[in-house]
Design an enzyme around this catalytic site. Sequence first.
Site, PDB file in Angstrom:
ATOM      1  N   HIS A  23     -49.315   5.866  47.032  1.00  0.00           N
ATOM      2  CA  HIS A  23     -49.431   4.604  47.770  1.00  0.00           C
ATOM      3  C   HIS A  23     -48.067   3.929  47.935  1.00  0.00           C
ATOM      4  O   HIS A  23     -47.958   2.710  47.817  1.00  0.00           O
ATOM      5  CB  HIS A  23     -50.450   3.655  47.105  1.00  0.00           C
ATOM      6  CG  HIS A  23     -51.869   4.082  47.360  1.00  0.00           C
ATOM      7  ND1 HIS A  23     -52.524   3.806  48.536  1.00  0.00           N
ATOM      8  CD2 HIS A  23     -52.730   4.820  46.617  1.00  0.00           C
ATOM      9  CE1 HIS A  23     -53.745   4.331  48.491  1.00  0.00           C
ATOM     10  NE2 HIS A  23     -53.896   4.954  47.336  1.00  0.00           N
ATOM     11  N   ASP A  25     -45.867   5.678  50.416  1.00  0.00           N
ATOM     12  CA  ASP A  25     -45.281   6.229  51.657  1.00  0.00           C
ATOM     13  C   ASP A  25     -45.280   5.194  52.774  1.00  0.00           C
ATOM     14  O   ASP A  25     -44.318   5.070  53.519  1.00  0.00           O
ATOM     15  CB  ASP A  25     -45.949   7.559  52.084  1.00  0.00           C
ATOM     16  CG  ASP A  25     -47.425   7.477  52.408  1.00  0.00           C
ATOM     17  OD1 ASP A  25     -48.086   6.467  52.067  1.00  0.00           O
ATOM     18  OD2 ASP A  25     -47.940   8.445  53.018  1.00  0.00           O
ATOM     19  N   GLY A 110     -62.973  16.023  51.462  1.00  0.00           N
ATOM     20  CA  GLY A 110     -63.162  14.837  50.620  1.00  0.00           C
ATOM     21  C   GLY A 110     -62.562  14.973  49.235  1.00  0.00           C
ATOM     22  O   GLY A 110     -62.897  14.234  48.330  1.00  0.00           O
ATOM     23  N   LEU A 113     -57.147  16.291  48.844  1.00  0.00           N
ATOM     24  CA  LEU A 113     -56.070  17.287  48.970  1.00  0.00           C
ATOM     25  C   LEU A 113     -55.676  17.476  50.436  1.00  0.00           C
ATOM     26  O   LEU A 113     -55.101  18.484  50.814  1.00  0.00           O
ATOM     27  CB  LEU A 113     -56.494  18.618  48.335  1.00  0.00           C
ATOM     28  CG  LEU A 113     -56.850  18.561  46.851  1.00  0.00           C
ATOM     29  CD1 LEU A 113     -57.291  19.932  46.338  1.00  0.00           C
ATOM     30  CD2 LEU A 113     -55.664  18.060  46.009  1.00  0.00           C
ATOM     31  N   SER A 114     -56.036  16.495  51.250  1.00  0.00           N
ATOM     32  CA  SER A 114     -55.584  16.438  52.645  1.00  0.00           C
ATOM     33  C   SER A 114     -56.122  17.533  53.546  1.00  0.00           C
ATOM     34  O   SER A 114     -55.376  18.161  54.304  1.00  0.00           O
ATOM     35  CB  SER A 114     -54.058  16.443  52.725  1.00  0.00           C
ATOM     36  OG  SER A 114     -53.558  15.291  52.150  1.00  0.00           O
ATOM     37  N   SER A 115     -57.431  17.742  53.483  1.00  0.00           N
ATOM     38  CA  SER A 115     -58.019  18.684  54.439  1.00  0.00           C
ATOM     39  C   SER A 115     -57.809  18.173  55.862  1.00  0.00           C
ATOM     40  O   SER A 115     -57.541  18.957  56.774  1.00  0.00           O
ATOM     41  CB  SER A 115     -59.506  18.901  54.148  1.00  0.00           C
ATOM     42  OG  SER A 115     -60.176  17.661  54.116  1.00  0.00           O
ATOM     43  N   SER A 116     -57.886  16.860  56.070  1.00  0.00           N
ATOM     44  CA  SER A 116     -57.757  16.369  57.444  1.00  0.00           C
ATOM     45  C   SER A 116     -56.343  16.610  57.972  1.00  0.00           C
ATOM     46  O   SER A 116     -56.178  17.040  59.114  1.00  0.00           O
ATOM     47  CB  SER A 116     -58.170  14.906  57.560  1.00  0.00           C
ATOM     48  OG  SER A 116     -57.382  14.105  56.740  1.00  0.00           O
ATOM     49  N   GLU A 148     -54.408  10.812  63.130  1.00  0.00           N
ATOM     50  CA  GLU A 148     -55.204  10.259  62.025  1.00  0.00           C
ATOM     51  C   GLU A 148     -55.316   8.725  62.171  1.00  0.00           C
ATOM     52  O   GLU A 148     -56.375   8.149  61.976  1.00  0.00           O
ATOM     53  CB  GLU A 148     -54.521  10.617  60.695  1.00  0.00           C
ATOM     54  CG  GLU A 148     -55.209  10.088  59.460  1.00  0.00           C
ATOM     55  CD  GLU A 148     -56.259  11.025  58.889  1.00  0.00           C
ATOM     56  OE1 GLU A 148     -56.135  12.249  59.068  1.00  0.00           O
ATOM     57  OE2 GLU A 148     -57.220  10.523  58.273  1.00  0.00           O
ATOM     58  N   ASP A 160     -48.980  13.121  53.926  1.00  0.00           N
ATOM     59  CA  ASP A 160     -49.885  14.277  53.949  1.00  0.00           C
ATOM     60  C   ASP A 160     -49.535  15.245  55.071  1.00  0.00           C
ATOM     61  O   ASP A 160     -49.453  16.463  54.879  1.00  0.00           O
ATOM     62  CB  ASP A 160     -51.338  13.824  54.139  1.00  0.00           C
ATOM     63  CG  ASP A 160     -51.785  12.866  53.062  1.00  0.00           C
ATOM     64  OD1 ASP A 160     -51.048  12.702  52.074  1.00  0.00           O
ATOM     65  OD2 ASP A 160     -52.862  12.278  53.217  1.00  0.00           O
TER      66      ASP A 160
HETATM   67  C1  GLA Z   1     -53.529   9.197  51.658  1.00  0.00           C
HETATM   68  C2  GLA Z   1     -52.654   8.927  52.872  1.00  0.00           C
HETATM   69  C3  GLA Z   1     -51.171   9.082  52.534  1.00  0.00           C
HETATM   70  C4  GLA Z   1     -50.789   8.300  51.290  1.00  0.00           C
HETATM   71  C5  GLA Z   1     -51.782   8.561  50.145  1.00  0.00           C
HETATM   72  C6  GLA Z   1     -51.544   7.681  48.953  1.00  0.00           C
HETATM   73  O1  GLA Z   1     -53.464  10.531  51.276  1.00  0.00           O
HETATM   74  O2  GLA Z   1     -52.985   9.782  53.934  1.00  0.00           O
HETATM   75  O3  GLA Z   1     -50.384   8.696  53.645  1.00  0.00           O
HETATM   76  O4  GLA Z   1     -50.696   6.939  51.565  1.00  0.00           O
HETATM   77  O5  GLA Z   1     -53.120   8.381  50.566  1.00  0.00           O
HETATM   78  O6  GLA Z   1     -50.309   7.958  48.389  1.00  0.00           O
END
Ligand code: GLA
Length: 375
Positions: A23, A25, A110, A113-116, A148, A160
């Site tokens: 939190h 970036d 969900g 781990l940034s699937s989107s 996004e 991400d």
């Molecule tokens: C999500 C957001 C990122 C980042 C994180 C928290 O993954 O997509 O940009 O803010 O939360 O660090």
Amino acid sequence: MMTKKDYVWKVSAAGRVNLIGEHVDYCGGKVLPAALSLCNTVYVRPNGTDKINLAWTDLPDRITVDLTKLDEYRNVKYANYPAGSAYIWQQAGHKLVGCDMLHECTVPFGSGLSSSAAIEVSTIAALATVAGEPIDPVEIALAAQKAEREYTGVNCGIMDQYASACGKKNHAILLDCKTLEREYVPIQLGDYALVIANCKKPHNLVESKYNERRAETEEALRLLQGEARIECLAELTPDEFSRHERLLSGKVRDRARHVVEECERVRQAAAAMKRGDMRVLGRLLNASHASLKNLYEVTGVELDTLAETAQKHPACIGSRMTGAGFGGCTVSLVKSEEVESFKVFVAERYRKAIGYDAEFYDTSIGDGITVAKIK
Ligand code: GLA
């Protein structure tokens, strides 16, 4: 029924784990994510139409997206991420070529781990590939972030999508989210390994809560700018923050303090990683989790139980939530030879406390975008 061999290219983009820098970036801070071998792969071939035919290896759905109406798929489940990515890429002036796409995602949905991001980045990289354009990972990451934010409505930072596009095998990325300068830091953990565990919290309010936290940090910045000449919260050192913090109160002050101190932890963590000081790195992971729990309030009983149980195991020197929070995963630094007993220890206690199972993933640090010709 088409098989993977029927496509012309195989284009992948990675999921990611963030080691530290959570939190921050969107506050101009530095982050330390790494791309995972878990990824979204798009098998793609041109089809001579002005449409994208979407298929998924693990879903029965087949959805056709019209390249002249890409704005219209915001509420179409599954198609919204690829359509939104194509839409933003098109808006940026890129030529789109009609194509057939088969998506295969190994990043659990969900999971935090940034699937989107993996879906967005791989979709754009696939579109660039079929159009014969060179791949520019940073440009793709920025377009994917825009998708996004503008298409799916999560006001995310760049971490991400950047990690998904620009990751490098066995390296973390020390990314300055203000300047987009990066440094690859080798992941040399000595006798330790990273263990990723999902708390499997069923429903979380990640989108609305995420946007709320962002607004709170913007409020903090606005108030601090009454005195401090700063463009973003990450510019303040902890000492400078203490000189100005009386301008803030309550939750807004807590949120800002988290950001400032987390940025300091990233500096220390990158240095610790470079000199191979795993104990220090582990302590910083624990401190990051505590701050995300107490000051930023993005954990919840599931993530706290998972991280704090991990922290109690003798072979674990650090554990924290990773990603947006409210659910999703933790990352732990564990003595390699004791990973199995660690998992059993955490799994048993977690089930007892929460009532359902956590899940552990076998994954390694991989590359960002990869493109391979199939035929
Ligand atoms: C999500 C957001 C990122 C980042 C994180 C928290 O993954 O997509 O940009 O803010 O939360 O660090």
